[in-house]
Design a protein around this motif. Sequence first.
Motif, PDB file in Angstrom:
ATOM      1  N   PHE A 139     -46.162 -12.731 147.413  1.00 22.46           N
ATOM      2  CA  PHE A 139     -47.093 -12.711 145.505  1.00 22.46           C
ATOM      3  C   PHE A 139     -48.499 -12.066 146.309  1.00 22.46           C
ATOM      4  CE2 PHE A 139     -44.428 -15.851 144.789  1.00 22.46           C
ATOM      5  CZ  PHE A 139     -44.728 -16.998 145.658  1.00 22.46           C
ATOM      6  N   ASN A 140     -48.666 -10.936 144.736  1.00 20.38           N
ATOM      7  CA  ASN A 140     -49.977 -10.292 145.165  1.00 20.38           C
ATOM      8  C   ASN A 140     -51.327 -10.416 145.492  1.00 20.38           C
ATOM      9  OD1 ASN A 140     -47.599  -8.362 143.637  1.00 20.38           O
ATOM     10  ND2 ASN A 140     -49.190  -7.080 144.396  1.00 20.38           N
ATOM     11  N   ALA A 141     -50.956 -12.357 144.826  1.00 19.11           N
ATOM     12  CA  ALA A 141     -52.061 -12.685 145.169  1.00 19.11           C
ATOM     13  C   ALA A 141     -51.444 -14.653 144.029  1.00 19.11           C
ATOM     14  CB  ALA A 141     -53.365 -12.633 143.772  1.00 19.11           C
ATOM     15  N   MET A 142     -52.690 -15.287 144.936  1.00 17.33           N
ATOM     16  CA  MET A 142     -52.945 -16.428 144.428  1.00 17.33           C
ATOM     17  C   MET A 142     -53.440 -17.280 143.999  1.00 17.33           C
ATOM     18  SD  MET A 142     -49.645 -17.830 147.472  1.00 17.33           S
ATOM     19  CE  MET A 142     -49.514 -20.167 146.250  1.00 17.33           C
ATOM     20  N   GLY A 143     -54.013 -18.697 143.554  1.00 16.21           N
ATOM     21  CA  GLY A 143     -54.959 -18.652 142.903  1.00 16.21           C
ATOM     22  C   GLY A 143     -55.375 -20.187 142.763  1.00 16.21           C
ATOM     23  N   TRP A 144     -56.809 -21.040 141.935  1.00 10.00           N
ATOM     24  CA  TRP A 144     -56.222 -22.136 141.791  1.00 10.00           C
ATOM     25  C   TRP A 144     -57.335 -22.361 140.282  1.00 10.00           C
ATOM     26  CZ3 TRP A 144     -54.781 -26.496 144.001  1.00 10.00           C
ATOM     27  CH2 TRP A 144     -53.621 -26.515 145.224  1.00 10.00           C
ATOM     28  N   TYR A 145     -57.341 -23.120 139.508  1.00  9.26           N
ATOM     29  CA  TYR A 145     -57.840 -22.787 138.273  1.00  9.26           C
ATOM     30  C   TYR A 145     -58.056 -24.099 138.233  1.00  9.26           C
ATOM     31  CZ  TYR A 145     -56.856 -18.086 137.758  1.00  9.26           C
ATOM     32  OH  TYR A 145     -56.855 -17.320 137.593  1.00  9.26           O
ATOM     33  N   ARG A 146     -58.820 -24.600 137.121  1.00 14.40           N
ATOM     34  CA  ARG A 146     -58.817 -26.387 137.016  1.00 14.40           C
ATOM     35  C   ARG A 146     -59.171 -26.430 135.635  1.00 14.40           C
ATOM     36  NH1 ARG A 146     -64.568 -27.127 140.017  1.00 14.40           N
ATOM     37  NH2 ARG A 146     -66.131 -26.063 138.377  1.00 14.40           N
ATOM     38  N   GLN A 147     -59.344 -27.318 134.599  1.00 19.99           N
ATOM     39  CA  GLN A 147     -58.889 -27.482 133.583  1.00 19.99           C
ATOM     40  C   GLN A 147     -59.849 -29.217 133.681  1.00 19.99           C
ATOM     41  OE1 GLN A 147     -55.311 -27.132 130.766  1.00 19.99           O
ATOM     42  NE2 GLN A 147     -57.473 -27.206 129.215  1.00 19.99           N
ATOM     43  N   GLY A 148     -61.077 -29.254 133.208  1.00 17.68           N
ATOM     44  CA  GLY A 148     -62.026 -30.740 132.864  1.00 17.68           C
ATOM     45  C   GLY A 148     -61.127 -31.014 131.580  1.00 17.68           C
ATOM     46  N   PRO A 149     -61.629 -32.528 131.796  1.00 20.21           N
ATOM     47  CA  PRO A 149     -61.826 -33.080 129.737  1.00 20.21           C
ATOM     48  C   PRO A 149     -62.474 -32.253 128.964  1.00 20.21           C
ATOM     49  CG  PRO A 149     -62.334 -34.781 131.826  1.00 20.21           C
ATOM     50  CD  PRO A 149     -62.048 -33.411 132.215  1.00 20.21           C
ATOM     51  N   GLY A 150     -61.481 -32.029 127.794  1.00 20.84           N
ATOM     52  CA  GLY A 150     -61.727 -31.301 126.665  1.00 20.84           C
ATOM     53  C   GLY A 150     -62.573 -29.540 126.735  1.00 20.84           C
ATOM     54  N   LYS A 151     -62.029 -29.062 128.446  1.00 21.81           N
ATOM     55  CA  LYS A 151     -62.763 -28.061 128.669  1.00 21.81           C
ATOM     56  C   LYS A 151     -61.374 -26.726 128.574  1.00 21.81           C
ATOM     57  CE  LYS A 151     -66.103 -29.807 130.680  1.00 21.81           C
ATOM     58  NZ  LYS A 151     -67.249 -29.901 132.337  1.00 21.81           N
ATOM     59  N   GLN A 152     -61.406 -25.666 129.043  1.00 17.91           N
ATOM     60  CA  GLN A 152     -60.528 -24.660 128.375  1.00 17.91           C
ATOM     61  C   GLN A 152     -60.358 -24.607 130.530  1.00 17.91           C
ATOM     62  OE1 GLN A 152     -62.181 -20.799 127.464  1.00 17.91           O
ATOM     63  NE2 GLN A 152     -63.000 -20.703 129.419  1.00 17.91           N
TER      64      GLN A 152
ATOM     65  N   GLY B  99     -53.935  -9.491 150.653  1.00 16.45           N
ATOM     66  CA  GLY B  99     -54.371  -8.932 152.003  1.00 16.45           C
ATOM     67  C   GLY B  99     -55.740  -9.723 152.403  1.00 16.45           C
ATOM     68  N   GLY B 100     -55.944 -11.317 151.788  1.00 18.13           N
ATOM     69  CA  GLY B 100     -57.031 -12.376 152.061  1.00 18.13           C
ATOM     70  C   GLY B 100     -58.185 -12.255 151.190  1.00 18.13           C
ATOM     71  N   SER B 101     -57.917 -11.063 150.553  1.00 17.65           N
ATOM     72  CA  SER B 101     -59.598 -10.882 150.183  1.00 17.65           C
ATOM     73  C   SER B 101     -59.914 -11.963 148.755  1.00 17.65           C
ATOM     74  CB  SER B 101     -59.419  -9.401 149.429  1.00 17.65           C
ATOM     75  OG  SER B 101     -59.390  -8.657 150.060  1.00 17.65           O
ATOM     76  N   THR B 102     -61.197 -12.133 148.446  1.00 20.04           N
ATOM     77  CA  THR B 102     -60.634 -13.802 148.029  1.00 20.04           C
ATOM     78  C   THR B 102     -61.737 -13.796 146.915  1.00 20.04           C
ATOM     79  OG1 THR B 102     -62.644 -14.421 149.868  1.00 20.04           O
ATOM     80  CG2 THR B 102     -60.578 -15.499 150.425  1.00 20.04           C
ATOM     81  N   ASN B 103     -61.913 -14.648 146.039  1.00 19.50           N
ATOM     82  CA  ASN B 103     -62.766 -14.360 144.916  1.00 19.50           C
ATOM     83  C   ASN B 103     -62.867 -15.330 144.393  1.00 19.50           C
ATOM     84  OD1 ASN B 103     -64.294 -13.229 142.827  1.00 19.50           O
ATOM     85  ND2 ASN B 103     -62.797 -13.602 141.792  1.00 19.50           N
ATOM     86  N   TYR B 104     -64.280 -16.262 143.851  1.00 21.32           N
ATOM     87  CA  TYR B 104     -65.068 -17.289 143.903  1.00 21.32           C
ATOM     88  C   TYR B 104     -64.911 -17.266 141.781  1.00 21.32           C
ATOM     89  CZ  TYR B 104     -63.457 -18.103 148.328  1.00 21.32           C
ATOM     90  OH  TYR B 104     -63.273 -19.048 149.356  1.00 21.32           O
ATOM     91  N   GLY B 105     -65.272 -18.219 141.802  1.00 21.30           N
ATOM     92  CA  GLY B 105     -66.216 -19.219 140.083  1.00 21.30           C
ATOM     93  C   GLY B 105     -67.544 -19.242 140.290  1.00 21.30           C
ATOM     94  N   ASP B 106     -68.378 -18.916 139.748  1.00 21.13           N
ATOM     95  CA  ASP B 106     -69.693 -18.715 139.897  1.00 21.13           C
ATOM     96  C   ASP B 106     -70.155 -20.107 140.036  1.00 21.13           C
ATOM     97  OD1 ASP B 106     -70.942 -16.392 137.705  1.00 21.13           O
ATOM     98  OD2 ASP B 106     -70.000 -16.339 139.835  1.00 21.13           O
ATOM     99  N   SER B 107     -69.635 -21.443 139.893  1.00 21.08           N
ATOM    100  CA  SER B 107     -69.742 -22.493 140.365  1.00 21.08           C
ATOM    101  C   SER B 107     -69.204 -22.822 141.315  1.00 21.08           C
ATOM    102  CB  SER B 107     -69.154 -23.752 139.133  1.00 21.08           C
ATOM    103  OG  SER B 107     -68.557 -23.550 138.777  1.00 21.08           O
ATOM    104  N   VAL B 108     -68.161 -22.606 142.120  1.00 20.38           N
ATOM    105  CA  VAL B 108     -67.645 -23.125 143.008  1.00 20.38           C
ATOM    106  C   VAL B 108     -68.244 -22.711 144.171  1.00 20.38           C
ATOM    107  CG1 VAL B 108     -66.489 -24.130 141.788  1.00 20.38           C
ATOM    108  CG2 VAL B 108     -65.914 -22.485 143.161  1.00 20.38           C
ATOM    109  N   LYS B 109     -68.888 -21.216 144.369  1.00 18.07           N
ATOM    110  CA  LYS B 109     -69.206 -20.141 145.274  1.00 18.07           C
ATOM    111  C   LYS B 109     -70.772 -21.018 146.283  1.00 18.07           C
ATOM    112  CE  LYS B 109     -69.366 -16.113 143.388  1.00 18.07           C
ATOM    113  NZ  LYS B 109     -70.009 -14.870 142.426  1.00 18.07           N
ATOM    114  N   GLY B 110     -69.704 -20.855 148.108  1.00 19.26           N
ATOM    115  CA  GLY B 110     -70.757 -21.440 148.503  1.00 19.26           C
ATOM    116  C   GLY B 110     -70.361 -23.046 148.379  1.00 19.26           C
ATOM    117  N   ARG B 111     -69.464 -23.759 148.205  1.00 23.39           N
ATOM    118  CA  ARG B 111     -68.844 -25.026 148.081  1.00 23.39           C
ATOM    119  C   ARG B 111     -67.045 -24.912 148.473  1.00 23.39           C
ATOM    120  NH1 ARG B 111     -69.412 -29.074 144.116  1.00 23.39           N
ATOM    121  NH2 ARG B 111     -69.267 -26.998 142.348  1.00 23.39           N
ATOM    122  N   PHE B 112     -66.760 -23.655 148.078  1.00 22.64           N
ATOM    123  CA  PHE B 112     -65.147 -23.975 148.195  1.00 22.64           C
ATOM    124  C   PHE B 112     -64.878 -23.000 148.662  1.00 22.64           C
ATOM    125  CE2 PHE B 112     -64.208 -26.868 143.976  1.00 22.64           C
ATOM    126  CZ  PHE B 112     -65.041 -27.861 143.981  1.00 22.64           C
TER     127      PHE B 112
END
Length: 118
Positions: A30-43, A53-66
């Motif tokens: 795969f070129n990339a794999m990812g995690w997404y989430r959907q909360g109640p009533g949210k997109q 290649g091992g490069s990572t990217n995070y959503g702003d709300s989880v940076k430093g925690r995930f």
Amino acid sequence: VQLQASGGGLVQPGGSLRLSCAASESIFSFNAMGWYRQGPGKQRDLVATITSGGSTNYGDSVKGRFTVSGDNAKNTVYLRMNSLKPEDTAVYYCNAVVITAKQMYVHWGQGTLVTVSS
């Protein structure tokens, strides 16, 4: 391509969980794999991605925690979640992206529910 997400559950605020996404083939295919989430009533929102290649990217709300990581020997991508907050409650989905010269393919696994509550 089949993706099997697991590891969700009920955890108290401040706790930790590790989600797993097991793929039916080498994650290097795969070129990339990812995690997404959907909360109640949210997109559905981005949580984290990792490239072949091992490069990572995070959503702003989880940076430093995930932390997202991959283990090719096990064909599995992980999402380590620390310092969980009630607002992290959501169904978490993993995906795998394959980019060819002509098209991009996105494969989704079923979700795993994470509930953060006291």
